[in-house]
Design an enzyme around this catalytic site. Structure first.
Site, PDB file in Angstrom:
ATOM      1  N   GLU A  13       0.884  -1.171   0.000  1.00 33.39           N
ATOM      2  CA  GLU A  13       0.000   0.000   0.000  1.00 33.39           C
ATOM      3  C   GLU A  13       0.915   1.212   0.000  1.00 33.39           C
ATOM      4  OE1 GLU A  13      -3.108   0.080  -0.406  1.00 33.39           O
ATOM      5  OE2 GLU A  13      -3.635  -2.007  -0.024  1.00 33.39           O
TER       6      GLU A  13
ATOM      7  N   CYS B  39      -2.381   9.076   3.296  1.00 38.88           N
ATOM      8  CA  CYS B  39      -2.189   8.504   1.955  1.00 38.88           C
ATOM      9  C   CYS B  39      -3.348   8.923   1.058  1.00 38.88           C
ATOM     10  CB  CYS B  39      -2.089   7.005   2.040  1.00 38.88           C
ATOM     11  SG  CYS B  39      -3.360   6.299   3.069  1.00 38.88           S
TER      12      CYS B  39
ATOM     13  N   GLU C 122       3.863  13.180  -5.147  1.00 41.02           N
ATOM     14  CA  GLU C 122       3.329  13.177  -3.783  1.00 41.02           C
ATOM     15  C   GLU C 122       4.212  14.055  -2.891  1.00 41.02           C
ATOM     16  OE1 GLU C 122       3.631   9.629  -1.211  1.00 41.02           O
ATOM     17  OE2 GLU C 122       1.505   9.890  -0.787  1.00 41.02           O
TER      18      GLU C 122
HETATM   19  P1  NAD Z   1       8.354   5.127   4.337  1.00 41.29           P
HETATM   20  O1  NAD Z   1       8.351   4.400   3.047  1.00 41.29           O
HETATM   21  O2  NAD Z   1       9.472   6.080   4.596  1.00 41.29           O
HETATM   22  O3  NAD Z   1       8.406   4.102   5.558  1.00 41.29           O
HETATM   23  C1  NAD Z   1       7.428   3.111   5.736  1.00 41.29           C
HETATM   24  C2  NAD Z   1       8.020   1.979   6.550  1.00 41.29           C
HETATM   25  O4  NAD Z   1       9.020   1.316   5.775  1.00 41.29           O
HETATM   26  C3  NAD Z   1       8.717   2.411   7.844  1.00 41.29           C
HETATM   27  O5  NAD Z   1       8.428   1.482   8.865  1.00 41.29           O
HETATM   28  C4  NAD Z   1      10.166   2.361   7.475  1.00 41.29           C
HETATM   29  O6  NAD Z   1      11.020   2.159   8.570  1.00 41.29           O
HETATM   30  C5  NAD Z   1      10.201   1.162   6.542  1.00 41.29           C
HETATM   31  N1  NAD Z   1      11.350   1.088   5.631  1.00 41.29           N
HETATM   32  C6  NAD Z   1      12.123   2.101   5.159  1.00 41.29           C
HETATM   33  N2  NAD Z   1      13.081   1.617   4.346  1.00 41.29           N
HETATM   34  C7  NAD Z   1      12.907   0.278   4.282  1.00 41.29           C
HETATM   35  C8  NAD Z   1      13.569  -0.772   3.589  1.00 41.29           C
HETATM   36  N3  NAD Z   1      14.627  -0.548   2.801  1.00 41.29           N
HETATM   37  N4  NAD Z   1      13.106  -2.034   3.731  1.00 41.29           N
HETATM   38  C9  NAD Z   1      12.028  -2.278   4.510  1.00 41.29           C
HETATM   39  N5  NAD Z   1      11.361  -1.330   5.200  1.00 41.29           N
HETATM   40  C10 NAD Z   1      11.799  -0.061   5.085  1.00 41.29           C
HETATM   41  O7  NAD Z   1       6.941   5.840   4.483  1.00 41.29           O
HETATM   42  P2  NAD Z   1       6.442   6.869   5.611  1.00 41.29           P
HETATM   43  O8  NAD Z   1       7.142   8.169   5.416  1.00 41.29           O
HETATM   44  O9  NAD Z   1       6.459   6.251   6.970  1.00 41.29           O
HETATM   45  O10 NAD Z   1       4.908   7.029   5.198  1.00 41.29           O
HETATM   46  C11 NAD Z   1       4.487   7.890   4.197  1.00 41.29           C
HETATM   47  C12 NAD Z   1       4.181   7.154   2.914  1.00 41.29           C
HETATM   48  O11 NAD Z   1       3.285   6.088   3.167  1.00 41.29           O
HETATM   49  C13 NAD Z   1       3.480   8.024   1.887  1.00 41.29           C
HETATM   50  O12 NAD Z   1       4.002   7.762   0.613  1.00 41.29           O
HETATM   51  C14 NAD Z   1       2.026   7.568   1.959  1.00 41.29           C
HETATM   52  O13 NAD Z   1       1.261   7.793   0.803  1.00 41.29           O
HETATM   53  C15 NAD Z   1       2.206   6.122   2.245  1.00 41.29           C
HETATM   54  N6  NAD Z   1       1.005   5.551   2.849  1.00 41.29           N
HETATM   55  C16 NAD Z   1       0.216   4.765   2.076  1.00 41.29           C
HETATM   56  C17 NAD Z   1      -0.956   4.215   2.597  1.00 41.29           C
HETATM   57  C18 NAD Z   1      -1.837   3.343   1.754  1.00 41.29           C
HETATM   58  O14 NAD Z   1      -2.640   2.624   2.322  1.00 41.29           O
HETATM   59  N7  NAD Z   1      -1.730   3.362   0.445  1.00 41.29           N
HETATM   60  C19 NAD Z   1      -1.293   4.475   3.932  1.00 41.29           C
HETATM   61  C20 NAD Z   1      -0.466   5.287   4.686  1.00 41.29           C
HETATM   62  C21 NAD Z   1       0.694   5.814   4.142  1.00 41.29           C
END
Ligand code: NAD
Length: 495
Positions: A250, A284, A385
């Site tokens: 997601e 999101c 975004e």
């Molecule tokens: P992010 O991608 O920075 O981090 C998300 C998670 O991934 C965190 O727990 C982070 O520690 C982990 N992560 C980071 N690098 C990783 C790697 N190399 N391998 C595995 N895990 C890793 O996102 P964020 O800043 O926490 O959240 C914002 C983003 O999330 C926005 O793009 C938003 O649109 C999206 N989002 C989407 C939904 C949806 O349902 N579509 C819901 C909420 C947020």
């Protein structure tokens, strides 16, 4: 005295193998240190996986209705600790209490839905093509599920993943976003208090590139559910593809609210203010584009700008705050870069556009609610975004052009159309390339019992929420029982 929090591995709260820790501070007040959390390493993931595999052996044999009973108690406990959890969340990620209460409520609803699913988890009974033979399908748990979650819904998103995974009989390893480790710590406490066998749940804090990566790459974690940015999701997807893992992604969004000339403009105005600036634009499903039909464009922008200027910024734990801070300095710097990009690309800044400063605001990552007009389809403001309180207004001549603008991005999470024409409303439901379309409501506001997710680069075809997520967390197995007493050969010489 600074509180030091721990991981939950192998049935115990333990320090990380690295003996390294990171600070969790309040984004509305950087002087407010919430605590130190484990900056874990790959060895902690190894220990968590070993424990979760033991937990899985117990939990998969627990009848699904009994698993559901545990989740019902989880719902009760979440409800009894709602205010406390809302406060914890607001303190660590900034959105106002009214919103974090909603976050908890989503967890409660998800728990109660999961509880009842324990008495369904339906398979099918299907007629066999042979006489005296029974044919049916059933659902089986899969194994250890690695759940990686973002910062913006610190409770709801972990519950969307963990509760159906657990109800289906899997063991879970939760790796929450490093901005919001406190909320998931309390969630794990609640799961344990509700009677979940300890080794069925593991909590490993730490950096995504270290522990998130280790979890995704672990050979004994067959299921990964990731919510976060499209960029991170791409890495996760590459690894899971190579390792043949079941993966739910997601990811990002670039959601549009369309307002047509025949819309109820008061309603549309309330909708866009909530959609664009609620959660400081860090949902999101946040409205980051407003697509206005030419006939109402100028008047609507004037009213919107006036209302946006009146939004009260501040600490989300204080009464009267409409908009909290961004989650981090990096998030604020990103928003700032887009102010420059938008201006360079010819958009007109009609509201906001700068850090919000002065008094208590100086201690947090505040940014003024911002509106750009004259944004052109295809420009970076239209396409990328930003994840902050920035709304880009695009003028169109017709509903068809509005639909094309909505669809002209690489994301496809949610969309919204305001119109009083029922024919146009139904055409929008059919034509808009999103996982969710709202009619006469903002782009945000998903309900826990309906499938949630997006198309194109927002997702990979799975859904969270509702009934569909239970298919993701279980494997279909087919059983045949031949009670004819003879060798019957399917598909051969039966007719
Ligand atoms: P992010 O991608 O920075 O981090 C998300 C998670 O991934 C965190 O727990 C982070 O520690 C982990 N992560 C980071 N690098 C990783 C790697 N190399 N391998 C595995 N895990 C890793 O996102 P964020 O800043 O926490 O959240 C914002 C983003 O999330 C926005 O793009 C938003 O649109 C999206 N989002 C989407 C939904 C949806 O349902 N579509 C819901 C909420 C947020």
């Amino acid at each position: 005295m600074t509180t030091t929090y721990k991981n939950f591995i192998a049935g115990q709260w333990v320090a990380p193998s690295t003996d390294a820790w990171f600070e969790n501070r309040n984004p509305a007040d950087q002087d407010d240190l919430i605590g130190l959390f484990p900056a874990s390493g790959a060895a902690d993931i190894d220990a968590a996986v070993a424990s979760a595999r033991r937990g899985f052996e117990i939990w998969k044999r627990t009848p699904a209705p009994a698993r559901g009973d545990v989740l019902r108690r989880v719902g009760d406990l979440l409800a009894s600790r709602k205010e406390e959890l809302a406060d914890i969340m607001t303190r660590e990620m900034g959105k106002p209490l009214a919103e974090t209460r909603g976050d908890v409520q989503e967890g409660i609803d998800t728990a109660y839905y999961a509880a009842t699913e324990g008495r369904r988890l339906f398979g099918h009974t299907v007629p066999s093509e042979l006489a005296n033979k029974w044919a049916m399908s059933m659902r089986r748990p899969i194994g250890v599920c690695g759940l990686i979650t973002p910062f913006n819904f610190p409770l709801a998103i972990p519950t969307w993943k963990a509760f159906p995974a657990l109800l289906c009989g899997n063991a879970v390893i939760l790796k929450p976003a490093e901005d919001v480790p406190h909320t998931s710590t309390v969630l794990v406490e609640i799961l344990l208090e509700a009677g979940l066998p300890p080794e069925v749940i593991q909590l490993v804090h730490g950096m995504g590139e270290v522990v998130g990566k280790a979890l995704v790459e672990h050979p004994h974690v067959p299921v990964i559910s990731f919510t976060g940015s499209t960029e991170t999701g791409r890495f996760v997807g590459e690894t899971c593809g190579r390792m043949h893992k079941r993966l739910s992604l997601e990811m990002g969004g670039k959601n549009a609210q369309i307002v047509l000339d025949d819309a109820d403009l008061d309603l549309a105005l309330d909708g866009v203010l909530w959609g664009a600036f609620g959660t400081t634009g860090q949902r999101c499903t946040a409205t980051s584009r407003l697509v206005l039909q030419a006939g109402i464009h100028d008047a609507f922008v004037a009213r919107l700008t006036e209302r946006a200027k009146g939004l009260r910024l501040g600490d989300g734990r204080k009464a009267g705050t409409d908009v909290g801070p961004l989650v981090s300095e990096a998030a604020r710097a990103k928003v700032e870069r887009y102010i420059e990009i938008g201006t360079q690309q010819g958009a007109s800044l009609v509201c906001g556009g700068a850090r919000a400063v002065g008094g208590a605001l100086d201690r947090g990552f505040f940014f003024q609610p911002t509106i750009f007009t004259n944004v052109t389809a295809g420009s970076r403001l239209d396409q990328e975004e930003i994840f902050g309180p920035v709304l880009s207004v695009i003028k169109v001549r017709s509903a068809e052009e509005a639909f094309a603008v909505n669809n002209g991005v690489r994301y496809g999470l949610s969309s919204s159309v305001y119109t009083s024409n029922v024919n146009v409303a139904f055409r929008a439901l059919q034509e808009l390339d999103n996982g969710i379309t709202y009619v006469n409501a903002p782009t945000i506001g998903a309900e826990a019992h309906l499938p949630f997710g997006g198309v194109k680069e927002t997702g990979n075809g799975h859904r969270e929420g509702g009934w569909e997520v239970y298919e993701f967390y279980s494997e279909t197995k087919v059983g045949y029982v031949d009670y004819s007493g003879a060798l019957q050969r399917a598909q051969i010489d039966n007719y």
